[in-house]
Design a protein around this motif. Structure first.
Motif, PDB file in Angstrom:
ATOM      1  N   PRO A 319       0.803  -1.237   0.000  1.00  0.00           N
ATOM      2  CA  PRO A 319       0.000   0.000   0.000  1.00  0.00           C
ATOM      3  C   PRO A 319       0.828   1.275   0.000  1.00  0.00           C
ATOM      4  O   PRO A 319       0.384   2.306  -0.520  1.00  0.00           O
ATOM      5  CB  PRO A 319      -0.832  -0.127   1.284  1.00  0.00           C
ATOM      6  N   ALA A 320       2.036   1.219   0.556  1.00  0.00           N
ATOM      7  CA  ALA A 320       2.879   2.412   0.611  1.00  0.00           C
ATOM      8  C   ALA A 320       3.394   2.815  -0.764  1.00  0.00           C
ATOM      9  O   ALA A 320       3.828   3.955  -0.958  1.00  0.00           O
ATOM     10  CB  ALA A 320       4.062   2.181   1.558  1.00  0.00           C
ATOM     11  N   THR A 321       3.341   1.905  -1.735  1.00  0.00           N
ATOM     12  CA  THR A 321       3.839   2.236  -3.078  1.00  0.00           C
ATOM     13  C   THR A 321       2.878   3.153  -3.822  1.00  0.00           C
ATOM     14  O   THR A 321       3.284   3.844  -4.745  1.00  0.00           O
ATOM     15  CB  THR A 321       4.067   0.959  -3.916  1.00  0.00           C
ATOM     16  N   ARG A 322       1.593   3.139  -3.447  1.00  0.00           N
ATOM     17  CA  ARG A 322       0.593   4.026  -4.060  1.00  0.00           C
ATOM     18  C   ARG A 322      -0.322   4.558  -2.962  1.00  0.00           C
ATOM     19  O   ARG A 322      -1.466   4.119  -2.824  1.00  0.00           O
ATOM     20  CB  ARG A 322      -0.232   3.278  -5.125  1.00  0.00           C
ATOM     21  N   PRO A 323       0.162   5.487  -2.138  1.00  0.00           N
ATOM     22  CA  PRO A 323      -0.640   5.957  -0.997  1.00  0.00           C
ATOM     23  C   PRO A 323      -1.934   6.654  -1.384  1.00  0.00           C
ATOM     24  O   PRO A 323      -2.829   6.808  -0.553  1.00  0.00           O
ATOM     25  CB  PRO A 323       0.313   6.922  -0.284  1.00  0.00           C
ATOM     26  N   ASP A 324      -2.055   7.058  -2.653  1.00  0.00           N
ATOM     27  CA  ASP A 324      -3.274   7.729  -3.104  1.00  0.00           C
ATOM     28  C   ASP A 324      -4.332   6.758  -3.609  1.00  0.00           C
ATOM     29  O   ASP A 324      -5.427   7.171  -3.976  1.00  0.00           O
ATOM     30  CB  ASP A 324      -2.932   8.719  -4.218  1.00  0.00           C
ATOM     31  N   ARG A 325      -4.016   5.474  -3.631  1.00  0.00           N
ATOM     32  CA  ARG A 325      -4.904   4.489  -4.258  1.00  0.00           C
ATOM     33  C   ARG A 325      -5.529   3.571  -3.214  1.00  0.00           C
ATOM     34  O   ARG A 325      -4.830   3.058  -2.340  1.00  0.00           O
ATOM     35  CB  ARG A 325      -4.125   3.683  -5.294  1.00  0.00           C
ATOM     36  N   TYR A 326      -6.842   3.372  -3.300  1.00  0.00           N
ATOM     37  CA  TYR A 326      -7.562   2.509  -2.364  1.00  0.00           C
ATOM     38  C   TYR A 326      -7.891   1.197  -3.067  1.00  0.00           C
ATOM     39  O   TYR A 326      -8.591   1.177  -4.081  1.00  0.00           O
ATOM     40  CB  TYR A 326      -8.843   3.196  -1.902  1.00  0.00           C
ATOM     41  N   THR A 327      -7.392   0.098  -2.511  1.00  0.00           N
ATOM     42  CA  THR A 327      -7.598  -1.224  -3.094  1.00  0.00           C
ATOM     43  C   THR A 327      -8.001  -2.183  -1.984  1.00  0.00           C
ATOM     44  O   THR A 327      -8.165  -1.801  -0.827  1.00  0.00           O
ATOM     45  CB  THR A 327      -6.320  -1.742  -3.783  1.00  0.00           C
ATOM     46  N   ILE A 328      -8.120  -3.444  -2.327  1.00  0.00           N
ATOM     47  CA  ILE A 328      -8.464  -4.458  -1.331  1.00  0.00           C
ATOM     48  C   ILE A 328      -7.420  -4.511  -0.214  1.00  0.00           C
ATOM     49  O   ILE A 328      -7.750  -4.815   0.935  1.00  0.00           O
ATOM     50  CB  ILE A 328      -8.638  -5.849  -1.990  1.00  0.00           C
ATOM     51  N   LEU A 329      -6.171  -4.178  -0.517  1.00  0.00           N
ATOM     52  CA  LEU A 329      -5.130  -4.201   0.513  1.00  0.00           C
ATOM     53  C   LEU A 329      -5.334  -3.086   1.528  1.00  0.00           C
ATOM     54  O   LEU A 329      -5.196  -3.306   2.741  1.00  0.00           O
ATOM     55  CB  LEU A 329      -3.745  -4.086  -0.136  1.00  0.00           C
ATOM     56  N   GLU A 330      -5.670  -1.904   1.076  1.00  0.00           N
ATOM     57  CA  GLU A 330      -5.962  -0.812   1.994  1.00  0.00           C
ATOM     58  C   GLU A 330      -7.262  -1.091   2.760  1.00  0.00           C
ATOM     59  O   GLU A 330      -7.390  -0.746   3.943  1.00  0.00           O
ATOM     60  CB  GLU A 330      -6.084   0.518   1.243  1.00  0.00           C
ATOM     61  N   HIS A 331      -8.214  -1.705   2.085  1.00  0.00           N
ATOM     62  CA  HIS A 331      -9.512  -1.994   2.694  1.00  0.00           C
ATOM     63  C   HIS A 331      -9.358  -2.974   3.862  1.00  0.00           C
ATOM     64  O   HIS A 331      -9.982  -2.785   4.923  1.00  0.00           O
ATOM     65  CB  HIS A 331     -10.444  -2.571   1.635  1.00  0.00           C
ATOM     66  N   LEU A 332      -8.547  -3.996   3.691  1.00  0.00           N
ATOM     67  CA  LEU A 332      -8.362  -4.998   4.739  1.00  0.00           C
ATOM     68  C   LEU A 332      -7.369  -4.543   5.801  1.00  0.00           C
ATOM     69  O   LEU A 332      -7.473  -4.955   6.961  1.00  0.00           O
ATOM     70  CB  LEU A 332      -7.893  -6.325   4.130  1.00  0.00           C
ATOM     71  N   ALA A 333      -6.388  -3.718   5.397  1.00  0.00           N
ATOM     72  CA  ALA A 333      -5.404  -3.170   6.340  1.00  0.00           C
ATOM     73  C   ALA A 333      -4.833  -4.255   7.256  1.00  0.00           C
ATOM     74  O   ALA A 333      -4.868  -4.149   8.486  1.00  0.00           O
ATOM     75  CB  ALA A 333      -6.029  -2.040   7.165  1.00  0.00           C
ATOM     76  N   MET A 334      -4.284  -5.292   6.663  1.00  0.00           N
ATOM     77  CA  MET A 334      -3.813  -6.446   7.430  1.00  0.00           C
ATOM     78  C   MET A 334      -2.448  -6.208   8.071  1.00  0.00           C
ATOM     79  O   MET A 334      -1.560  -5.598   7.473  1.00  0.00           O
ATOM     80  CB  MET A 334      -3.719  -7.673   6.515  1.00  0.00           C
ATOM     81  N   GLU A 335      -2.284  -6.725   9.268  1.00  0.00           N
ATOM     82  CA  GLU A 335      -0.985  -6.765   9.930  1.00  0.00           C
ATOM     83  C   GLU A 335      -0.209  -7.969   9.398  1.00  0.00           C
ATOM     84  O   GLU A 335      -0.805  -8.900   8.832  1.00  0.00           O
ATOM     85  CB  GLU A 335      -1.156  -6.873  11.445  1.00  0.00           C
ATOM     86  N   PRO A 336       1.130  -7.987   9.578  1.00  0.00           N
ATOM     87  CA  PRO A 336       1.930  -9.092   9.032  1.00  0.00           C
ATOM     88  C   PRO A 336       1.430 -10.485   9.403  1.00  0.00           C
ATOM     89  O   PRO A 336       1.402 -11.385   8.554  1.00  0.00           O
ATOM     90  CB  PRO A 336       3.325  -8.813   9.591  1.00  0.00           C
ATOM     91  N   GLU A 337       1.012 -10.700  10.634  1.00  0.00           N
ATOM     92  CA  GLU A 337       0.550 -12.033  11.025  1.00  0.00           C
ATOM     93  C   GLU A 337      -0.765 -12.387  10.341  1.00  0.00           C
ATOM     94  O   GLU A 337      -1.018 -13.557  10.029  1.00  0.00           O
ATOM     95  CB  GLU A 337       0.414 -12.124  12.540  1.00  0.00           C
ATOM     96  N   GLN A 338      -1.598 -11.382  10.095  1.00  0.00           N
ATOM     97  CA  GLN A 338      -2.829 -11.636   9.349  1.00  0.00           C
ATOM     98  C   GLN A 338      -2.513 -11.994   7.898  1.00  0.00           C
ATOM     99  O   GLN A 338      -3.143 -12.885   7.311  1.00  0.00           O
ATOM    100  CB  GLN A 338      -3.730 -10.403   9.408  1.00  0.00           C
ATOM    101  N   ILE A 339      -1.542 -11.294   7.320  1.00  0.00           N
ATOM    102  CA  ILE A 339      -1.124 -11.605   5.947  1.00  0.00           C
ATOM    103  C   ILE A 339      -0.594 -13.023   5.871  1.00  0.00           C
ATOM    104  O   ILE A 339      -0.915 -13.783   4.946  1.00  0.00           O
ATOM    105  CB  ILE A 339      -0.046 -10.602   5.464  1.00  0.00           C
ATOM    106  N   ARG A 340       0.202 -13.416   6.859  1.00  0.00           N
ATOM    107  CA  ARG A 340       0.787 -14.755   6.870  1.00  0.00           C
ATOM    108  C   ARG A 340      -0.314 -15.830   6.920  1.00  0.00           C
ATOM    109  O   ARG A 340      -0.249 -16.834   6.211  1.00  0.00           O
ATOM    110  CB  ARG A 340       1.727 -14.912   8.064  1.00  0.00           C
ATOM    111  N   ALA A 341      -1.329 -15.587   7.737  1.00  0.00           N
ATOM    112  CA  ALA A 341      -2.424 -16.551   7.838  1.00  0.00           C
ATOM    113  C   ALA A 341      -3.211 -16.635   6.527  1.00  0.00           C
ATOM    114  O   ALA A 341      -3.551 -17.736   6.061  1.00  0.00           O
ATOM    115  CB  ALA A 341      -3.355 -16.170   8.988  1.00  0.00           C
TER     116      ALA A 341
END
Length: 354
Positions: A319-341
């Motif tokens: 998400p930091a690569t395109r801070p102006d863009r809202y996608t599923i990644l910004e919507h979920l806002a997952m922490e690293p452990e959530q991403i891993r799961a």
């Protein structure tokens, strides 16, 4: 008075066929782009001699410029050379780096640009964007869309299969990009352009459902059209939105954290599949997984040599690569452990290659 229509800039000609490079002079004359062949032909270092031989009979008055391509410095240098004479058009012949170099130089000095693609690795062949390396990074620069787009299938067929596979990944990722745009529209009220959506999505779906392979002219034509329509969709809405979403954020993060991992198209294809899974689109996930596998593209991070730790870091940074863009990644806002799961569940859902 209400605005009942809008003007859309599109190329005067789009041709996808064999033998296009050899008949370039006729095309330019027929479309009244250049009747006398007073054009600047920009070629890369790889196939320069062959291309020069093919175009010389029909474009005897053309000047040939060989560029290393792909950098802002080379584009600026080319622009300075183009100022030495008046040209009807700049004709960029080659792959993405050569074409982007020519697009930038032509736009800088307001010269019409003709794209002649000899590979189908990405949607830059018709887009209003030039991706150029500068100061150790890669920037995206706004340019005019080409006045004509030509794809020579003879060159595409003889080029590396991996370039064509990358183009498939880039074109298919438009489905995910559009889904991200629609998500942002629903959640944040971001304006959405229905025409741009239609062009980007329908052309990508046509490719998704095409039964052919990269050895078939019909499939290559559909791929070329999907890449061209993706570029035109960006030009219509004045943004990369219809062709760049969470899939591209993942690819940008890979380029920043683990440069040299794979091609852009391979990375966005994987990113699109993972983000489609995150979105919960089971049918879309199954279709995209099948298409990526059928064309030899990555469906798991390990297919690109990435470990689970690598991919978790990539998704967290994306998400930091395109801070102006809202996608599923910004919507979920997952922490690293959530991403891993979620990654573990995703790998199970992808299954093996059989």
């Amino acid at each position: 008075m209400p605005l009942l229509a809008r003007t859309v800039n599109t190329p005067l000609a789009i041709e996808v066929r064999r033998g296009a490079v050899a008949e370039l002079g006729r095309l330019l004359a027929d479309r009244r782009i250049s009747g006398g062949g007073d054009v600047a032909v920009v070629i890369g270092p790889g196939q320069g001699e062959r291309i020069a031989e093919l175009i010389r009979p029909g474009l005897g008055r053309a000047d040939l410029f060989t560029v290393t391509g792909g950098t802002l410095d080379s584009a600026l240098e080319l622009g300075n050379r183009l100022r030495q004479r008046s040209y009807d058009a700049v004709v960029g012949i080659g792959g993405g780096k050569t074409i982007d170099t020519a697009k930038y130089a032509a736009s800088r000095y307001a010269i019409p640009m003709v794209t002649v693609a000899t590979s189908l690795a990405n949607d830059g062949i018709a887009s209003p964007v030039a991706s150029l390396d500068h100061d150790g990074g890669r920037g995206s620069y706004g340019v005019h869309i080409p006045i004509a787009v030509v794809v020579d299938l003879d060159f595409v067929e003889n080029g590396p299969d991996r370039q064509t596979q990358a183009g498939i990944g880039d074109a298919l990722s438009n489905i995910n990009a559009v889904a991200d745009w629609e998500l942002s529209h629903r959640v944040r009220g971001e304006p959405i352009d229905g025409l741009a959506v239609a062009l980007a999505r329908t052309s990508a779906v046509a490719l998704l459902n095409h039964p052919g392979t990269i050895t078939d002219d019909a499939f290559l034509t559909t791929l070329a059209e999907a890449l061209i329509m993706g570029g035109l969709a960006m030009a219509i809405c004045g943004s990369s939105r219809p062709a760049s979403g969470s899939c591209h954020e993942v690819s940008h993060a890979i380029d920043l954290l683990l440069p040299g991992t794979a091609s852009h198209g391979e990375q966005v294809g994987l990113g699109a599949l993972f983000c489609t899974y995150l979105r919960g689109d089971t049918a879309g996930f199954d279709q995209l997984r099948t298409a990526l596998r059928r064309h030899g593209l990555a469906t798991r991070p390990s297919d690109l040599g990435l470990t689970d730790d690598d991919f978790v870091k990539v998704v967290a940074h994306a998400p930091a690569t395109r801070p102006d863009r809202y996608t599923i990644l910004e919507h979920l806002a997952m922490e690293p452990e959530q991403i891993r799961a979620r990654l573990a569940d995703y790998v199970d859902a992808v299954g093996d290659d059989k």
